[in-house]
Scaffold this motif. Structure first.
Motif, PDB file in Angstrom:
ATOM      1  N   VAL A  14       0.365  -0.964   3.295  1.00 11.29           N
ATOM      2  CA  VAL A  14       1.340  -1.792   2.590  1.00 11.29           C
ATOM      3  C   VAL A  14       2.509  -2.080   3.520  1.00 11.29           C
ATOM      4  CG1 VAL A  14       2.858  -1.965   0.578  1.00 11.29           C
ATOM      5  CG2 VAL A  14       0.672  -0.765   0.385  1.00 11.29           C
ATOM      6  N   ALA A  15       2.934  -3.358   3.564  1.00  3.11           N
ATOM      7  CA  ALA A  15       4.059  -3.760   4.412  1.00  3.11           C
ATOM      8  C   ALA A  15       4.987  -4.663   3.607  1.00  3.11           C
ATOM      9  CB  ALA A  15       3.551  -4.488   5.656  1.00  3.11           C
ATOM     10  N   THR A  16       6.183  -4.154   3.287  1.00 11.08           N
ATOM     11  CA  THR A  16       7.160  -4.935   2.535  1.00 11.08           C
ATOM     12  C   THR A  16       8.543  -4.810   3.183  1.00 11.08           C
ATOM     13  OG1 THR A  16       7.580  -3.051   1.048  1.00 11.08           O
ATOM     14  CG2 THR A  16       5.935  -4.680   0.331  1.00 11.08           C
ATOM     15  N   THR A  45       1.215  -6.955   0.794  1.00 11.59           N
ATOM     16  CA  THR A  45       2.485  -7.382   1.372  1.00 11.59           C
ATOM     17  C   THR A  45       3.152  -8.399   0.454  1.00 11.59           C
ATOM     18  OG1 THR A  45       3.564  -8.125   3.415  1.00 11.59           O
ATOM     19  CG2 THR A  45       1.541  -9.286   2.751  1.00 11.59           C
ATOM     20  N   GLU A  46       4.357  -8.804   0.784  1.00 11.51           N
ATOM     21  CA  GLU A  46       5.094  -9.734  -0.063  1.00 11.51           C
ATOM     22  C   GLU A  46       4.557 -11.159   0.055  1.00 11.51           C
ATOM     23  OE1 GLU A  46       9.420  -9.443   0.051  1.00 11.51           O
ATOM     24  OE2 GLU A  46       9.178  -7.607   1.225  1.00 11.51           O
ATOM     25  N   GLN A  47       4.658 -11.897  -1.041  1.00 15.04           N
ATOM     26  CA  GLN A  47       4.191 -13.283  -1.060  1.00 15.04           C
ATOM     27  C   GLN A  47       4.952 -14.130  -0.041  1.00 15.04           C
ATOM     28  OE1 GLN A  47       1.542 -14.427  -3.182  1.00 15.04           O
ATOM     29  NE2 GLN A  47       1.643 -16.047  -1.630  1.00 15.04           N
ATOM     30  N   ARG A  48       6.239 -13.831   0.161  1.00 15.69           N
ATOM     31  CA  ARG A  48       7.021 -14.633   1.110  1.00 15.69           C
ATOM     32  C   ARG A  48       6.492 -14.477   2.538  1.00 15.69           C
ATOM     33  NH1 ARG A  48      11.632 -11.765   3.649  1.00 15.69           N
ATOM     34  NH2 ARG A  48      11.562  -9.566   3.020  1.00 15.69           N
ATOM     35  N   PHE A  49       5.955 -13.304   2.858  1.00  9.72           N
ATOM     36  CA  PHE A  49       5.345 -13.115   4.168  1.00  9.72           C
ATOM     37  C   PHE A  49       4.013 -13.859   4.257  1.00  9.72           C
ATOM     38  CE2 PHE A  49       7.529  -8.691   4.558  1.00  9.72           C
ATOM     39  CZ  PHE A  49       8.692  -9.303   4.998  1.00  9.72           C
ATOM     40  N   ILE A  50       3.231 -13.788   3.178  1.00  8.60           N
ATOM     41  CA  ILE A  50       1.944 -14.473   3.158  1.00  8.60           C
ATOM     42  C   ILE A  50       2.112 -15.978   3.332  1.00  8.60           C
ATOM     43  CG2 ILE A  50      -0.084 -14.983   1.718  1.00  8.60           C
ATOM     44  CD1 ILE A  50       0.315 -12.229   0.401  1.00  8.60           C
ATOM     45  N   ALA A  67      -0.793  -9.895  -2.566  1.00  8.10           N
ATOM     46  CA  ALA A  67       0.656  -9.918  -2.761  1.00  8.10           C
ATOM     47  C   ALA A  67       1.099  -8.793  -3.678  1.00  8.10           C
ATOM     48  CB  ALA A  67       1.077 -11.262  -3.335  1.00  8.10           C
ATOM     49  N   THR A  68       2.203  -8.133  -3.311  1.00  5.75           N
ATOM     50  CA  THR A  68       2.804  -7.097  -4.148  1.00  5.75           C
ATOM     51  C   THR A  68       3.677  -7.743  -5.214  1.00  5.75           C
ATOM     52  OG1 THR A  68       4.644  -6.901  -2.584  1.00  5.75           O
ATOM     53  CG2 THR A  68       2.785  -5.386  -2.306  1.00  5.75           C
ATOM     54  N   PRO A  69       3.917  -7.066  -6.335  1.00  5.98           N
ATOM     55  CA  PRO A  69       4.734  -7.657  -7.392  1.00  5.98           C
ATOM     56  C   PRO A  69       6.218  -7.677  -7.075  1.00  5.98           C
ATOM     57  CG  PRO A  69       4.087  -5.443  -8.009  1.00  5.98           C
ATOM     58  CD  PRO A  69       3.343  -5.762  -6.741  1.00  5.98           C
ATOM     59  N   SER A  70       6.653  -6.861  -6.099  1.00  7.11           N
ATOM     60  CA  SER A  70       8.072  -6.772  -5.784  1.00  7.11           C
ATOM     61  C   SER A  70       8.239  -6.506  -4.288  1.00  7.11           C
ATOM     62  CB  SER A  70       8.733  -5.664  -6.615  1.00  7.11           C
ATOM     63  OG  SER A  70      10.129  -5.643  -6.440  1.00  7.11           O
ATOM     64  N   ASP A  71       9.485  -6.270  -3.877  1.00 12.61           N
ATOM     65  CA  ASP A  71       9.765  -6.040  -2.459  1.00 12.61           C
ATOM     66  C   ASP A  71      10.365  -4.665  -2.209  1.00 12.61           C
ATOM     67  OD1 ASP A  71      12.274  -6.338  -3.572  1.00 12.61           O
ATOM     68  OD2 ASP A  71      13.016  -7.729  -2.049  1.00 12.61           O
ATOM     69  N   THR A  72      10.158  -3.720  -3.140  1.00 13.23           N
ATOM     70  CA  THR A  72      10.714  -2.395  -2.931  1.00 13.23           C
ATOM     71  C   THR A  72      10.027  -1.713  -1.751  1.00 13.23           C
ATOM     72  OG1 THR A  72       9.186  -1.069  -4.269  1.00 13.23           O
ATOM     73  CG2 THR A  72      10.932  -2.227  -5.449  1.00 13.23           C
ATOM     74  N   ASN A  73      10.656  -0.660  -1.257  1.00 14.41           N
ATOM     75  CA  ASN A  73      10.040   0.100  -0.163  1.00 14.41           C
ATOM     76  C   ASN A  73       9.037   1.123  -0.670  1.00 14.41           C
ATOM     77  OD1 ASN A  73      11.848   1.853  -1.356  1.00 14.41           O
ATOM     78  ND2 ASN A  73      12.785   2.544   0.552  1.00 14.41           N
ATOM     79  N   ARG A  74       8.666   1.014  -1.935  1.00 10.13           N
ATOM     80  CA  ARG A  74       7.655   1.912  -2.492  1.00 10.13           C
ATOM     81  C   ARG A  74       6.547   1.119  -3.197  1.00 10.13           C
ATOM     82  NH1 ARG A  74       9.424   4.538   0.795  1.00 10.13           N
ATOM     83  NH2 ARG A  74      10.398   6.596   0.694  1.00 10.13           N
TER      84      ARG A  74
END
Length: 258
Positions: A14-16, A45-50, A67-74
């Motif tokens: 996972v990379a956020t 990873t985050e949608q903005r990165f994708i 895509a992850t649902p959020s941008d937290t570090n967890r």
């Protein structure tokens, strides 16, 4: 007679938050493929990165990018709950594989639901926080950076999503279980504290069968443990499989692993 279908097996990371974690994940992916060319690897990873056209080279050779649902570090725990595989080996993005045994890691699962790396007392000085008392489990016992688990189990998937939601609530102080109220508040920021609560105290998960890796730190050798001039390693580790660059990561800049 129908043959029993073999479980699907794969690696996830996972990379956020910062793109240097994409760089780390890229390095992890390549190192897995160096030893296991057929490996299935999924990146969360985050949608903005994708969607970023300048980052597309980081997404090559993955089995899936989700895509992850959020941008937290967890977001890693959300990714762990949503793995596309029946058996999964999760690894932090700031890790590199350096031994061929990564290819047979799934054989180590046997009849267990989860296998973790133990955070041992002899290495406590390498962690920001480790213990709060003198009892046998009055410390962070499980490392959350590496986990081999049976993701085909609905209970295991529930565990992962509860780890995600409970941690976000606990670190904000919204929910603190009774068993955690004696722990210094600073510990609530760590996902290992939530992991500690779920594995040792939550009755919902008392049936989960877990263990530590038999050759424990081979599967999560922190760079801070040191590398000796003669090629040997410390804390009894021989031929580590996983090198964890947690203290060698450029988490504020864009250089990835230093």
């Amino acid at each position: 007679m129908n043959q029993k279908k073999s479980p699907t097996r794969g690696y996830i990371t996972v990379a956020t938050k910062r793109k240097q974690f994409l760089i780390g994940a890229d390095n992890l992916k390549e190192s897995i493929l160096d030893f296991n060319e057929e490996a299935k690897i999924t990146l969360f990873t985050e949608q903005r990165f994708i969607d970023d056209p300048t980052l597309q080279h980081h997404f090559r050779y993955y089995d899936k990018v989700i895509a992850t649902p959020s941008d937290t570090n967890r977001e890693k725990m959300w990714g762990m709950a949503n793995t596309p595989y029946d058996e999964t080996f999760y690894l932090d993005a700031d890790i590199e594989i350096v031994h061929e045994d990564v290819g047979n890691v799934f054989e180590r699962l046997e009849d267990n639901d989860m296998i973790w790396v133990e955070l041992k007392k002899e290495t406590r000085g390498h962690f920001a926080e480790w213990g709060w008392g003198e009892g046998p489990i009055d410390h962070l016992t499980h490392c959350g950076g590496v986990c081999l688990y049976r993701s085909s189990s609905s209970l295991v998937r529930d565990f992962m999503i509860d780890w995600y939601t409970y941690h976000l609530e606990m670190r904000n102080g919204a929910v603190v279980p009774e068993e955690c109220k004696h722990i210094p508040k600073s510990f609530l920021q760590w996902d290992q504290t939530t992991l500690w609560y779920l594995l040792w105290h939550d009755p919902k998960y008392k049936e989960i069968k877990w263990k530590f890796f038999d050759d424990n730190y081979r599967w999560n050798y922190y760079t801070s443990f040191g590398f000796n001039k003669d090629g040997t390693h410390n804390y009894g580790v021989v031929d580590p499989v996983v090198i964890h660059y947690s203290s060698w990561m450029d988490k504020a800049g864009d250089k990835g692993i230093l």
